[in-house]
Scaffold this active site. Structure first.
Site, mmCIF file in Angstrom:
data_model
loop_
_atom_site.group_PDB
_atom_site.id
_atom_site.type_symbol
_atom_site.label_atom_id
_atom_site.label_comp_id
_atom_site.label_asym_id
_atom_site.label_seq_id
_atom_site.Cartn_x
_atom_site.Cartn_y
_atom_site.Cartn_z
ATOM 1 N N CYS A 1 5.887 -5.445 0.071
ATOM 2 C CA CYS A 1 6.005 -3.989 -0.412
ATOM 3 C C CYS A 1 6.077 -2.955 0.547
ATOM 4 C CB CYS A 1 5.202 -3.810 -1.681
ATOM 5 S SG CYS A 1 5.617 -2.716 -2.680
ATOM 6 N N ARG B 1 13.008 3.036 -0.385
ATOM 7 C CA ARG B 1 11.549 3.136 -0.842
ATOM 8 C C ARG B 1 11.644 3.660 -2.613
ATOM 9 N NH1 ARG B 1 8.169 7.190 2.297
ATOM 10 N NH2 ARG B 1 6.706 6.207 0.649
ATOM 11 N N HIS C 1 4.275 -8.087 -4.896
ATOM 12 C CA HIS C 1 2.892 -8.100 -4.726
ATOM 13 C C HIS C 1 2.253 -9.710 -5.035
ATOM 14 C CE1 HIS C 1 1.201 -4.253 -3.319
ATOM 15 N NE2 HIS C 1 2.430 -3.815 -3.945
ATOM 16 N N ILE D 1 5.210 -2.675 -7.644
ATOM 17 C CA ILE D 1 4.388 -1.540 -8.076
ATOM 18 C C ILE D 1 5.312 -0.684 -7.013
ATOM 19 C CG2 ILE D 1 1.954 -0.275 -7.789
ATOM 20 C CD1 ILE D 1 0.796 -3.269 -8.083
ATOM 21 N N ARG D 2 5.748 0.436 -7.502
ATOM 22 C CA ARG D 2 6.635 1.504 -6.927
ATOM 23 C C ARG D 2 7.170 0.500 -5.662
ATOM 24 N NH1 ARG D 2 3.636 5.970 -4.276
ATOM 25 N NH2 ARG D 2 5.673 6.698 -4.203
ATOM 26 N N GLU E 1 0.266 -11.133 -3.628
ATOM 27 C CA GLU E 1 -1.261 -11.413 -3.468
ATOM 28 C C GLU E 1 -2.097 -10.937 -4.966
ATOM 29 O OE1 GLU E 1 0.337 -8.861 -2.432
ATOM 30 O OE2 GLU E 1 -0.848 -7.165 -2.659
ATOM 31 N N GLY F 1 0.894 -1.133 0.104
ATOM 32 C CA GLY F 1 -0.026 0.092 0.121
ATOM 33 C C GLY F 1 1.014 1.195 -0.057
ATOM 34 N N GLU F 2 0.658 2.093 1.019
ATOM 35 C CA GLU F 2 1.587 3.206 1.148
ATOM 36 C C GLU F 2 2.358 3.289 2.504
ATOM 37 O OE1 GLU F 2 2.856 5.310 -1.122
ATOM 38 O OE2 GLU F 2 3.922 6.289 0.758
ATOM 39 N N SER F 3 3.416 2.883 2.758
ATOM 40 C CA SER F 3 4.065 2.622 3.863
ATOM 41 C C SER F 3 3.759 3.970 5.098
ATOM 42 C CB SER F 3 5.428 2.551 4.132
ATOM 43 O OG SER F 3 6.210 3.233 3.165
#
Ligand code: GLN
Length: 197
Positions: free
Chosen positions: A78, A105, A172, A135-136, A174, A47-49
């Site tokens: 991630c 990151r 990812h 993804i990023r 999942e 997601g976004e850490s």
């Protein structure tokens, strides 16, 4: 039965839950400290850490999560890997700081630089590589002693690591249909569970 929590503050937690249930785990969404009770393992999703860190502070989860992941199997994917790492080169961002790795990151660039690659992963069943979606994504720039590298992309960039009961992947799993990494983590949890008194 093995019960695995999925940190459900932000990010791809539902997909993890579905995969874990397919390999036979019972799953619980973790949003508050009491949701950690009676779990055998925990997944921290991508997601976004920075958001996961801020929400974890808001819900009083930092210390309970840290305490849990000190001894129980925990897998960060991630943003989750960033959240588990000891060193992310930024002091102001809240992290659990448990895994002896140094993580950069957004190491591959912006969202548009996301990519997919077939990746051999140590310890996975079967001969076929794992289709890994980045993804990023972060990379693991350095590992300390005691951390095993499970996967690298061709220029030797480390993207999957294990340190005893802690697992970290920069991509990812999942978002694929390949259950092997979830099975790998399930086995880690099941082994720990049966060896505890
Ligand atoms: N770039 C995100 C971060 O720094 C991680 C991206 C992801 O989890 N897919 O937290």
């Amino acid at each position: 039965m093995v019960t695995i929590g999925v940190l459900a503050l932000q990010g791809a937690f539902i997909e993890h839950q579905q995969m874990l249930e397919k390999v036979g785990a019972r799953t619980v969404q973790v949003r508050l400290p009491q949701h950690l009770h009676d779990l055998d393992g925990l997944v921290i999703p991508g997601g976004e850490s920075t958001t996961i860190g801020k929400l974890a502070i808001a819900y009083g989860l930092i210390d309970p999560l840290r305490h849990f992941a000190q001894s129980k199997p925990t897998w960060g994917t991630c943003a989750g890997l960033i959240f588990l790492a000891k060193d992310i080169g930024i002091d102001s961002q809240p992290i659990l700081g448990l895994m002896d790795v140094c993580v950069d990151r957004n190491a591959f660039g912006r969202q548009a630089d996301s990519f997919e690659v077939d990746l051999p992963i140590k310890g996975l069943k079967g001969d076929t590589p794992f289709h890994a979606i980045f993804i990023r994504a972060p990379i693991v720039r350095a590992v300390s002693e005691g951390v095993e590298t499970l996967a690298q992309i061709d220029d030797n960039t480390i993207v999957a690591v294990r340190q005893r009961h802690l697992l970290g992947t920069a991509f990812h799993p999942e978002l694929t249909k390949d259950l092997r990494l979830h099975q790998y983590f399930y086995d880690m949890v099941a082994e720990t569970d049966s060896s505890s008194p």
